[in-house]
Design a protein around this motif. Sequence first.
Motif, PDB file in Angstrom:
ATOM      1  N   ARG A 147       9.027   6.235  -4.343  1.00  0.00           N
ATOM      2  CA  ARG A 147       9.369   5.359  -5.468  1.00  0.00           C
ATOM      3  C   ARG A 147       9.267   3.914  -5.025  1.00  0.00           C
ATOM      4  N   ILE A 148       8.740   3.076  -5.885  1.00  0.00           N
ATOM      5  CA  ILE A 148       8.671   1.642  -5.648  1.00  0.00           C
ATOM      6  C   ILE A 148       9.331   0.962  -6.834  1.00  0.00           C
ATOM      7  N   ALA A 149      10.345   0.144  -6.562  1.00  0.00           N
ATOM      8  CA  ALA A 149      11.032  -0.583  -7.622  1.00  0.00           C
ATOM      9  C   ALA A 149      10.898  -2.078  -7.364  1.00  0.00           C
ATOM     10  N   PRO A 150      10.317  -2.810  -8.293  1.00  0.00           N
ATOM     11  CA  PRO A 150      10.229  -4.258  -8.127  1.00  0.00           C
ATOM     12  C   PRO A 150      11.619  -4.898  -8.161  1.00  0.00           C
ATOM     13  N   VAL A 151      11.840  -5.855  -7.288  1.00  0.00           N
ATOM     14  CA  VAL A 151      13.127  -6.553  -7.245  1.00  0.00           C
ATOM     15  C   VAL A 151      13.423  -7.198  -8.601  1.00  0.00           C
ATOM     16  N   ASP A 190       0.847  -1.187   0.000  1.00  0.00           N
ATOM     17  CA  ASP A 190       0.000   0.000   0.000  1.00  0.00           C
ATOM     18  C   ASP A 190       0.885   1.240   0.000  1.00  0.00           C
ATOM     19  N   LEU A 191       0.288   2.399  -0.179  1.00  0.00           N
ATOM     20  CA  LEU A 191       1.081   3.614  -0.302  1.00  0.00           C
ATOM     21  C   LEU A 191       1.276   4.337   1.021  1.00  0.00           C
ATOM     22  N   ARG A 192       1.454   3.584   2.067  1.00  0.00           N
ATOM     23  CA  ARG A 192       1.832   4.151   3.353  1.00  0.00           C
ATOM     24  C   ARG A 192       3.308   4.555   3.286  1.00  0.00           C
ATOM     25  N   PRO A 193       3.760   5.393   4.195  1.00  0.00           N
ATOM     26  CA  PRO A 193       5.185   5.717   4.195  1.00  0.00           C
ATOM     27  C   PRO A 193       6.021   4.464   4.470  1.00  0.00           C
ATOM     28  N   PRO A 194       7.191   4.354   3.857  1.00  0.00           N
ATOM     29  CA  PRO A 194       8.066   3.224   4.158  1.00  0.00           C
ATOM     30  C   PRO A 194       8.415   3.204   5.644  1.00  0.00           C
ATOM     31  N   GLU A 195       8.718   2.027   6.163  1.00  0.00           N
ATOM     32  CA  GLU A 195       8.933   1.840   7.600  1.00  0.00           C
ATOM     33  C   GLU A 195      10.187   2.484   8.175  1.00  0.00           C
ATOM     34  N   ASN A 196      11.310   2.352   7.501  1.00  0.00           N
ATOM     35  CA  ASN A 196      12.609   2.659   8.101  1.00  0.00           C
ATOM     36  C   ASN A 196      13.068   4.088   7.864  1.00  0.00           C
ATOM     37  N   LEU A 197      13.517   4.720   8.928  1.00  0.00           N
ATOM     38  CA  LEU A 197      14.171   6.021   8.805  1.00  0.00           C
ATOM     39  C   LEU A 197      15.622   5.810   8.402  1.00  0.00           C
ATOM     40  N   VAL A 252       9.924  -5.696  -3.426  1.00  0.00           N
ATOM     41  CA  VAL A 252      10.149  -4.306  -3.847  1.00  0.00           C
ATOM     42  C   VAL A 252      11.154  -3.576  -2.965  1.00  0.00           C
ATOM     43  N   VAL A 253      11.682  -2.488  -3.531  1.00  0.00           N
ATOM     44  CA  VAL A 253      12.434  -1.478  -2.782  1.00  0.00           C
ATOM     45  C   VAL A 253      11.545  -0.240  -2.816  1.00  0.00           C
ATOM     46  N   TYR A 254      11.297   0.323  -1.649  1.00  0.00           N
ATOM     47  CA  TYR A 254      10.328   1.409  -1.514  1.00  0.00           C
ATOM     48  C   TYR A 254      11.023   2.566  -0.810  1.00  0.00           C
ATOM     49  N   THR A 255      11.019   3.751  -1.414  1.00  0.00           N
ATOM     50  CA  THR A 255      11.685   4.912  -0.819  1.00  0.00           C
ATOM     51  C   THR A 255      10.766   6.123  -0.798  1.00  0.00           C
ATOM     52  N   GLN A 256      11.079   7.016   0.128  1.00  0.00           N
ATOM     53  CA  GLN A 256      10.431   8.326   0.200  1.00  0.00           C
ATOM     54  C   GLN A 256      11.544   9.312   0.486  1.00  0.00           C
TER      55      GLN A 256
END
Length: 160
Positions: free
Chosen positions: A94-98, A3-10, A81-85
């Motif tokens: 950005r979401i990039a499929p592995v 989903d388009l929630r913020p990514p987890e990790n700071l 995926v790799v998911y960044t904000q």
Amino acid sequence: MLDLRPPENLVSSRAVLYWAARAALGWLVPLAAEVLWQRFGDVGLPVTILLIATAVLALAHVIVMPEWRYRVHRWETTPDVVYTQSGWFNQERRIAPVSRIQTVDTERGPIERIFGLANLTVTTASARGPVRIHALDFTTAQRIAAELAARTQASVGDAT
């Protein structure tokens, strides 16, 4: 599906000091030039006002921007995926499929090395360009790079 929630990790908490140091270094040249101009030039009040305004802007930038960026910059990896904000004025997710990953790189400049940080760049077959995670702890960046490389090898597809 993600989903388009913020990514987890700071990013690393040391990023705040790193971004503040980079900002301060960027303000040194204009401040030094204005101090020299005021000191040795035939100038009056306008240059003094300019120097004070520059100093106030520099101080605000060095204090506000690093904390703001730290609250915004996030990342997450999943098996798929790799998911960044990122960003601070203009924010981007950005979401990039592995399965589309072509290369995974880490980079450290001299100031990043001082703070024990690294940047991770995930290049994909996207026309939008690579996905970047800035200001990660160095060991975290190495671990994520190794994990993504292993997942990429195990992924079915040709990354195009």
